[in-house]
Design a protein around this motif. Structure first.
Motif, mmCIF file in Angstrom:
data_model
loop_
_atom_site.group_PDB
_atom_site.id
_atom_site.type_symbol
_atom_site.label_atom_id
_atom_site.label_comp_id
_atom_site.label_asym_id
_atom_site.label_seq_id
_atom_site.Cartn_x
_atom_site.Cartn_y
_atom_site.Cartn_z
ATOM 1 N N LEU A 228 -30.883 -15.456 -0.248
ATOM 2 C CA LEU A 228 -29.424 -15.351 -0.329
ATOM 3 C C LEU A 228 -28.776 -16.010 0.883
ATOM 4 C CD1 LEU A 228 -28.953 -11.665 -1.591
ATOM 5 C CD2 LEU A 228 -28.476 -13.760 -2.883
ATOM 6 N N ALA A 229 -29.334 -15.741 2.067
ATOM 7 C CA ALA A 229 -28.778 -16.325 3.290
ATOM 8 C C ALA A 229 -28.942 -17.835 3.305
ATOM 9 C CB ALA A 229 -29.444 -15.698 4.517
ATOM 10 N N SER A 230 -30.152 -18.315 2.962
ATOM 11 C CA SER A 230 -30.387 -19.760 3.020
ATOM 12 C C SER A 230 -29.551 -20.503 1.981
ATOM 13 C CB SER A 230 -31.876 -20.067 2.828
ATOM 14 O OG SER A 230 -32.313 -19.759 1.524
ATOM 15 N N ASN A 231 -29.357 -19.907 0.808
ATOM 16 C CA ASN A 231 -28.560 -20.568 -0.220
ATOM 17 C C ASN A 231 -27.072 -20.501 0.079
ATOM 18 O OD1 ASN A 231 -30.094 -21.502 -2.942
ATOM 19 N ND2 ASN A 231 -31.268 -19.920 -1.893
ATOM 20 N N ALA A 232 -26.612 -19.409 0.696
ATOM 21 C CA ALA A 232 -25.215 -19.348 1.120
ATOM 22 C C ALA A 232 -24.924 -20.434 2.150
ATOM 23 C CB ALA A 232 -24.897 -17.963 1.688
ATOM 24 N N ALA A 233 -25.882 -20.677 3.040
ATOM 25 C CA ALA A 233 -25.711 -21.745 4.030
ATOM 26 C C ALA A 233 -25.676 -23.111 3.346
ATOM 27 C CB ALA A 233 -26.834 -21.690 5.060
ATOM 28 N N LYS A 234 -26.533 -23.319 2.317
ATOM 29 C CA LYS A 234 -26.495 -24.579 1.572
ATOM 30 C C LYS A 234 -25.144 -24.768 0.880
ATOM 31 C CE LYS A 234 -30.204 -24.296 -0.949
ATOM 32 N NZ LYS A 234 -31.272 -24.652 -1.907
ATOM 33 N N ASP A 235 -24.519 -23.655 0.471
ATOM 34 C CA ASP A 235 -23.181 -23.715 -0.128
ATOM 35 C C ASP A 235 -22.103 -23.870 0.930
ATOM 36 O OD1 ASP A 235 -24.152 -23.415 -2.703
ATOM 37 O OD2 ASP A 235 -23.970 -21.233 -2.680
ATOM 38 N N LYS A 236 -22.519 -24.018 2.201
ATOM 39 C CA LYS A 236 -21.609 -24.133 3.348
ATOM 40 C C LYS A 236 -20.676 -22.928 3.439
ATOM 41 C CE LYS A 236 -21.882 -29.154 3.475
ATOM 42 N NZ LYS A 236 -22.848 -29.268 2.381
ATOM 43 N N PHE A 237 -21.176 -21.781 2.998
ATOM 44 C CA PHE A 237 -20.426 -20.527 3.020
ATOM 45 C C PHE A 237 -19.072 -20.669 2.328
ATOM 46 C CE2 PHE A 237 -23.223 -20.275 6.800
ATOM 47 C CZ PHE A 237 -24.008 -19.221 6.387
ATOM 48 N N GLY A 238 -19.036 -21.554 1.337
ATOM 49 C CA GLY A 238 -17.809 -21.771 0.579
ATOM 50 C C GLY A 238 -17.700 -20.812 -0.585
ATOM 51 N N PRO A 239 -16.803 -21.100 -1.544
ATOM 52 C CA PRO A 239 -16.564 -20.161 -2.649
ATOM 53 C C PRO A 239 -17.809 -19.790 -3.431
ATOM 54 C CG PRO A 239 -14.853 -21.833 -2.587
ATOM 55 C CD PRO A 239 -15.875 -22.252 -1.582
ATOM 56 N N PHE A 240 -18.754 -20.743 -3.609
ATOM 57 C CA PHE A 240 -19.935 -20.421 -4.401
ATOM 58 C C PHE A 240 -20.915 -19.536 -3.637
ATOM 59 C CE2 PHE A 240 -18.315 -24.137 -6.652
ATOM 60 C CZ PHE A 240 -18.315 -23.650 -7.945
ATOM 61 N N ALA A 241 -20.652 -19.280 -2.366
ATOM 62 C CA ALA A 241 -21.462 -18.321 -1.612
ATOM 63 C C ALA A 241 -20.999 -16.890 -1.843
ATOM 64 C CB ALA A 241 -21.413 -18.647 -0.121
ATOM 65 N N VAL A 242 -19.870 -16.706 -2.543
ATOM 66 C CA VAL A 242 -19.337 -15.359 -2.782
ATOM 67 C C VAL A 242 -20.371 -14.498 -3.501
ATOM 68 C CG1 VAL A 242 -17.616 -14.050 -4.082
ATOM 69 C CG2 VAL A 242 -16.914 -16.032 -2.731
ATOM 70 N N LYS A 243 -20.995 -15.067 -4.550
ATOM 71 C CA LYS A 243 -21.964 -14.292 -5.326
ATOM 72 C C LYS A 243 -23.149 -13.865 -4.464
ATOM 73 C CE LYS A 243 -23.559 -16.465 -8.862
ATOM 74 N NZ LYS A 243 -23.598 -17.065 -10.221
ATOM 75 N N LYS A 244 -23.587 -14.759 -3.566
ATOM 76 C CA LYS A 244 -24.694 -14.403 -2.678
ATOM 77 C C LYS A 244 -24.288 -13.248 -1.757
ATOM 78 C CE LYS A 244 -25.854 -18.829 -3.801
ATOM 79 N NZ LYS A 244 -25.030 -19.772 -4.576
ATOM 80 N N ALA A 245 -23.046 -13.293 -1.249
ATOM 81 C CA ALA A 245 -22.578 -12.238 -0.359
ATOM 82 C C ALA A 245 -22.492 -10.902 -1.094
ATOM 83 C CB ALA A 245 -21.223 -12.608 0.239
ATOM 84 N N LEU A 246 -22.047 -10.921 -2.352
ATOM 85 C CA LEU A 246 -21.932 -9.677 -3.108
ATOM 86 C C LEU A 246 -23.306 -9.060 -3.359
ATOM 87 C CD1 LEU A 246 -19.189 -10.597 -5.749
ATOM 88 C CD2 LEU A 246 -18.917 -9.488 -3.531
ATOM 89 N N ASP A 247 -24.282 -9.899 -3.710
ATOM 90 C CA ASP A 247 -25.640 -9.380 -3.892
ATOM 91 C C ASP A 247 -26.187 -8.817 -2.580
ATOM 92 O OD1 ASP A 247 -25.926 -9.896 -6.608
ATOM 93 O OD2 ASP A 247 -26.689 -11.922 -6.282
ATOM 94 N N ALA A 248 -25.924 -9.524 -1.485
ATOM 95 C CA ALA A 248 -26.421 -9.061 -0.182
ATOM 96 C C ALA A 248 -25.754 -7.750 0.224
ATOM 97 C CB ALA A 248 -26.176 -10.128 0.881
ATOM 98 N N LEU A 249 -24.466 -7.600 -0.045
ATOM 99 C CA LEU A 249 -23.782 -6.342 0.262
ATOM 100 C C LEU A 249 -24.384 -5.190 -0.540
ATOM 101 C CD1 LEU A 249 -20.047 -7.493 0.407
ATOM 102 C CD2 LEU A 249 -21.389 -6.602 2.307
ATOM 103 N N ARG A 250 -24.720 -5.468 -1.785
ATOM 104 C CA ARG A 250 -25.320 -4.424 -2.624
ATOM 105 C C ARG A 250 -26.708 -4.050 -2.103
ATOM 106 N NH1 ARG A 250 -23.584 -2.738 -7.597
ATOM 107 N NH2 ARG A 250 -25.113 -1.648 -8.887
ATOM 108 N N LEU A 251 -27.475 -5.049 -1.680
ATOM 109 C CA LEU A 251 -28.779 -4.776 -1.091
ATOM 110 C C LEU A 251 -28.647 -3.929 0.165
ATOM 111 C CD1 LEU A 251 -30.733 -8.147 -1.469
ATOM 112 C CD2 LEU A 251 -31.633 -5.892 -2.014
ATOM 113 N N ARG A 252 -27.696 -4.269 1.027
ATOM 114 C CA ARG A 252 -27.521 -3.540 2.279
ATOM 115 C C ARG A 252 -27.023 -2.125 2.030
ATOM 116 N NH1 ARG A 252 -26.311 -7.279 6.918
ATOM 117 N NH2 ARG A 252 -24.486 -6.034 7.472
ATOM 118 N N ALA A 253 -26.244 -1.940 0.955
ATOM 119 C CA ALA A 253 -25.688 -0.613 0.671
ATOM 120 C C ALA A 253 -26.733 0.332 0.095
ATOM 121 C CB ALA A 253 -24.509 -0.743 -0.291
#
Length: 371
Positions: A228-253
Motif C-alpha cells: 500500500l505504501a509503495s503503490n501510494a508513492a508510485k501514485d505520487k500520493f495523488g487522488p488514486f492513493a486515496v484507496k490505499k490510504a483507506l485500506d491502510a487506515l482500516r488495517l491500522r484500526a
C-alpha cells in the motif's frame, strides 16, 4: 476461510479526521500561498455527502458506504448496484483463479483482492479494479498458454511517451467478457521495492484463504501494508492513493497487532523506500487526527508535504484542482515519493524509453524479466 472480525467502524476514523482538519489545517510560512478555507465553516454532517461523491471517483459506492455509513448520502440503489457489480467481479475472478489452481500453478494475490478477503467482513464491499496475481517467472509461459486457451487476451493500456517501464508486471490480460482484468506480476512491485520484497519472500509468508483453491494464496497483512505504501508513492500520493490510504487506515484500526512493523520498516529501508514510507505514515497519522503527526526531515520536504496536505484537504470541500503539470509532479516525486538514486534511475528509464519504448508484453525480447 472465516473472515477476521470487523474492526471498529471506519466512520469514526473519518469523524476524527473532520475535527482534526477543522482545528489543524496545515499552516504555511507567509512566503507560501495561503491554504484553502478550512472545513470548519462547513457542518460535518452536511460534509459527508459531498465527500462521498468525491471519494467514489477513486473507490466505489459500496466501499464509500462502508467507510462513511448510511449518513454519507449515497442512494441505496447506487450502493446495491455497486455491491452487485463487485460480487460479479469477485465471482469471475475466483473462476479465473480456479482455472489456474486446477492447472497446478502457484500464485499469490496481492492488493485489492487480497485485502478484500482479509480485512473486510464482506469482500464485495472492497472488490474493485484489477486482479493482481504474482507468479514465479518460470511459470509465466505456462500461465499465458493456459489463459489464452480460455480466451484471455492482452488489452494494452494507453502508453506514455516512454512506454512501459515496469519490470515487475505486464499489460492487463482480459477475459473474453471483459469481467476479469488480470495483472500478472513476476515480482510483488517494481524497482526498488522488489529488492526487499522478493517473489519468494512473498510466497513464503502468504496465507491460504479458500480450501477449494489450495495453490492460490493471499499476501500477508504486513506485505499488503508495505505494498500500500509503495503503490501510494508510485501514485505520487495523488487522488488514486486515496484507496490505499483507506485500506491502510482500516488495517491500522483493526489489525495493528498483526502488522509486523519492524519487518515493514526493514523492507522500506532495504527497498530504498524509507522516505516514501515515512511520508505515508505521516499522512495516515494526520488523517487519523493524531495530535502530533510525525514530522518530516528537511525544509523542502516539509514544504512539499504541506502542499500535499492542502490537496488532500480539498477532498472535504467542493474545490476542483486542475491536474498538476510535469514540473510539480517531478518535484513531488523527488521530494516525497522516491529516494534520490531511485529518482535518477526511474528518469533514466524514461529517457531510454523515449528512444526505445517497451510495450509491456511478455513476448518482448527482454521479457519476462529476471527477479
Amino acid at each position: 476461510m472465516t473472515p477476521d472480525p470487523s474492526p471498529p467502524a471506519s466512520a469514526r476514523d473519518w469523524r476524527r479526521c473532520w475535527s482534526y482538519l477543522a482545528a489543524r489545517l496545515p499552516r504555511q510560512p507567509a512566503t507560501t500561498p495561503a491554504p484553502p478555507p478550512p472545513p470548519q465553516a462547513l457542518d460535518p454532517p452536511a460534509l459527508l455527502p459531498l465527500f462521498a461523491r468525491r471519494l467514489t471517483r477513486f473507490t466505489g459506492a459500496a466501499l464509500t458506504f462502508d467507510l462513511l455509513g448510511p449518513a454519507c448520502g449515497l442512494s441505496a440503489t447506487a450502493v446495491r448496484q455497486s455491491r452487485l457489480l463487485n460480487r460479479y467481479s469477485r465471482t469471475r475472478q475466483k473462476q479465473c483463479l480456479a482455472v489456474i489452481n486446477a492447472a497446478g500453478l502457484d500464485a499469490v494475490a496481492i492488493k485489492g483482492f487480497a485485502l478484500a478477503h482479509q480485512i473486510y467482513q464482506d469482500p464485495d464491499l472492497r472488490i474493485t479494479g484489477d486482479l493482481d496475481l504474482v507468479v514465479r517467472p518460470d511459470d509465466v509461459a505456462a500461465l499465458l498458454r493456459l489463459l489464452r486457451d480460455e480466451g484471455y487476451a492482452f488489452r494494452p493500456l494507453p502508453g506514455k511517451p516512454w512506454g512501459f517501464i515496469s519490470e515487475a508486471s505486464f499489460q492487463p490480460l482480459a477475459s473474453p467478457d471483459g469481467a476479469v482484468n488480470l495483472d500478472i506480476h513476476v515480482a510483488p512491485d517494481c524497482y526498488p521495492a522488489d529488492r526487499a520484497l522478493t517473489t519468494e519472500r512473498l510466497f513464503a509468508q502468504a496465507r491460504a484463504f479458500d480450501p477449494d483453491l489450495p495453490r492460490i494464496k493471499l499476501a500477508s497483512l504486513s506485505h499488503g501494508y508495505f505494498l500500500l505504501a509503495s503503490n501510494a508513492a508510485k501514485d505520487k500520493f495523488g487522488p488514486f492513493a486515496v484507496k490505499k490510504a483507506l485500506d491502510a487506515l482500516r488495517l491500522r484500526a483493526g489489525w495493528r497487532a498483526r502488522l509486523a512493523q519492524r519487518e515493514i520498516d526493514l523492507l522500506a529501508q532495504t527497498g530504498q523506500l524509507r522516505g516514501p514510507n515515512e511520508v505515508f505514515h505521516a499522512l495516515l497519522a494526520w488523517l487519523e487526527g493524531q495530535a502530533d503527526p510525525p514530522a518530516l526531515s528537511g525544509h523542502w520536504r516539509q514544504q512539499e508535504y504541506g502542499r500535499l496536505q492542502r490537496e488532500w484537504a480539498t477532498l472535504f470541500t467542493d474545490q476542483d484542482r486542475p491536474p498538476p503539470g510535469a514540473w510539480p509532479q517531478l518535484r513531488r516525486e523527488y521530494l516525497l515519493c522516491t529516494e534520490k538514486t531511485v529518482f535518477l534511475a526511474n528518469n533514466l528509464k524514461r529517457l531510454k524509453g523515449l528512444l526505445r519504448p517497451r510495450s509491456g508484453m511478455p513476448d518482448e525480447r527482454n521479457s519476462p524479466p529476471s527477479v
